[in-house]
Design an enzyme around this catalytic site. Structure first.
Site, PDB file in Angstrom:
ATOM      1  CB  ILE A 132     -32.374  -1.793  -7.138  1.00 48.80           C
ATOM      2  CG1 ILE A 132     -33.476  -2.518  -6.363  1.00 48.80           C
ATOM      3  CG2 ILE A 132     -32.988  -0.709  -8.025  1.00 48.80           C
ATOM      4  CD1 ILE A 132     -34.293  -1.609  -5.463  1.00 48.80           C
ATOM      5  CD  GLU A 133     -27.551   1.637  -6.584  1.00 50.28           C
ATOM      6  OE1 GLU A 133     -26.651   2.340  -7.098  1.00 50.28           O
ATOM      7  OE2 GLU A 133     -27.759   1.597  -5.352  1.00 50.28           O
ATOM      8  CG  MET A 134     -24.081  -1.110 -11.053  1.00 48.81           C
ATOM      9  SD  MET A 134     -22.493  -0.421 -10.543  1.00 48.81           S
ATOM     10  CE  MET A 134     -21.472  -0.859 -11.939  1.00 48.81           C
TER      11      MET A 134
END
Length: 316
Positions: A131-133
């Site tokens: 979800i993040e990087m």
């Protein structure tokens, strides 16, 4: 730390039950410590810190070359993005607020649930988080960086004794070294070091109320928190679907427990709580008093405590 917690409980429950009871400076200093001047030798580790800062600011650590550590933990904004939860590489959001990286190296552990032991370990998590990087693997990250000429020089300088400095763990080592430089001394540190005039009378009044009410039971020490885990809703139940530290330990008593956040720079790092659901500091103070201490506090209490919390903002 056990002594500090014991003192806090004694003061809040017995001797200093009245919010306006004046506590002497010597006693106040039993609860708090000023920030150290440094927690890393910046001269000795200059190359490592330089690499860490470069990585921290580099969006190429993400799958779409758009998300860096700094995207959610902004160096020019007290280490946060002021979002309830932060958007990742495809604009999806997680379910927890991005805490500040300022002073984070002094915490007992990292993330709201404490799943990383230090900033070096924490720095590696978001890079691979889908979800993040969103990077697909450790190897993909290392290969991407190896292809960049600048990093050939930076990694060699940062790890001169290693034949093969390009590895995923070293990314965390470097970013962590940089984050260890992110200390934010404030006027409250000046006060703790003996400058009685560093706080004005309203701030001192708020500090007294903060201690007398029992806030200091959890928010104490060098970062005014960050050194223990506490259940949200310890006195009066607080509704949340987040299992908190239970996700890490699988211990029933850890359900709805979170790392106590640091209050340094707290007037600048909203919105508040683990899910970023509380927009204002006034409301956060009110809710914490209610759910953690069983107190219904008035507007004067909130304003005075908020004034004290303002003294924890970094000096410019």
């Amino acid at each position: 730390m056990k002594i500090i917690l014991f003192l806090a409980l004694v003061f809040s429950a017995n001797t200093y039950a009245q919010d306006d009871h004046q506590i002497d400076t010597k006693t106040i200093k039993r609860f708090f410590e000023p920030l150290p001047e440094s927690i890393i030798d910046e001269e000795e580790n200059a190359a490592l810190i330089k690499l860490g800062k470069t990585l921290y600011l580099d969006p190429r650590l993400s799958i779409n070359d758009k998300i860096s550590c700094n995207s959610c933990h902004q160096l020019d904004n007290y280490g946060v993005d002021n979002e309830p939860t932060s958007p990742g590489h495809d604009n999806k959001r997680g379910d927890r607020n991005s805490p500040t990286t300022m002073n984070a190296a002094l915490h007992i552990a990292q993330f709201w649930d404490g799943r990383a032991s230090d900033v070096e370990e924490q720095a590696l998590g978001p890079i691979l988080n889908p979800i993040e990087m969103g990077m697909p693997s450790k190897g993909a990250v290392v290969s991407k960086l190896q292809a960049i000429n600048e990093y050939q020089k930076l990694f060699a300088a940062a790890f001169p004794d290693q034949k093969h400095p390009f590895n995923y763990n070293n990314i965390g080592v470097a970013i962590g070294a940089f984050e260890r430089t992110l200390l934010t001394p404030s006027r409250f540190d000046d006060y703790l070091k003996g400058n009685e005039d560093a706080l004005n009378q309203v701030e001192k009044k708020g500090l007294n109320k903060f201690i007398n009410a029992g806030c200091v039971t959890c928010h104490n020490g060098v970062v005014i928190g960050g050194n223990s885990y506490q259940k949200i809703g310890v006195v009066e139940s607080y509704e949340t679907d987040d299992p908190g530290r239970f996700e890490v330990t699988h211990i029933e008593s850890d359900k709805k427990k979170f790392k106590v956040p640091s209050l340094r720079n707290i007037t600048k790092t909203g919105p508040y709580f683990h899910d970023g659901s509380v927009e204002t500091l006034d409301e956060a103070i009110r809710l914490m008093a209610k759910h953690q201490l069983g107190k219904d506090v008035d507007a004067a209490f909130i304003e005075d405590v908020k004034a004290f919390l303002g003294s924890l903002t970094a000096r410019k």
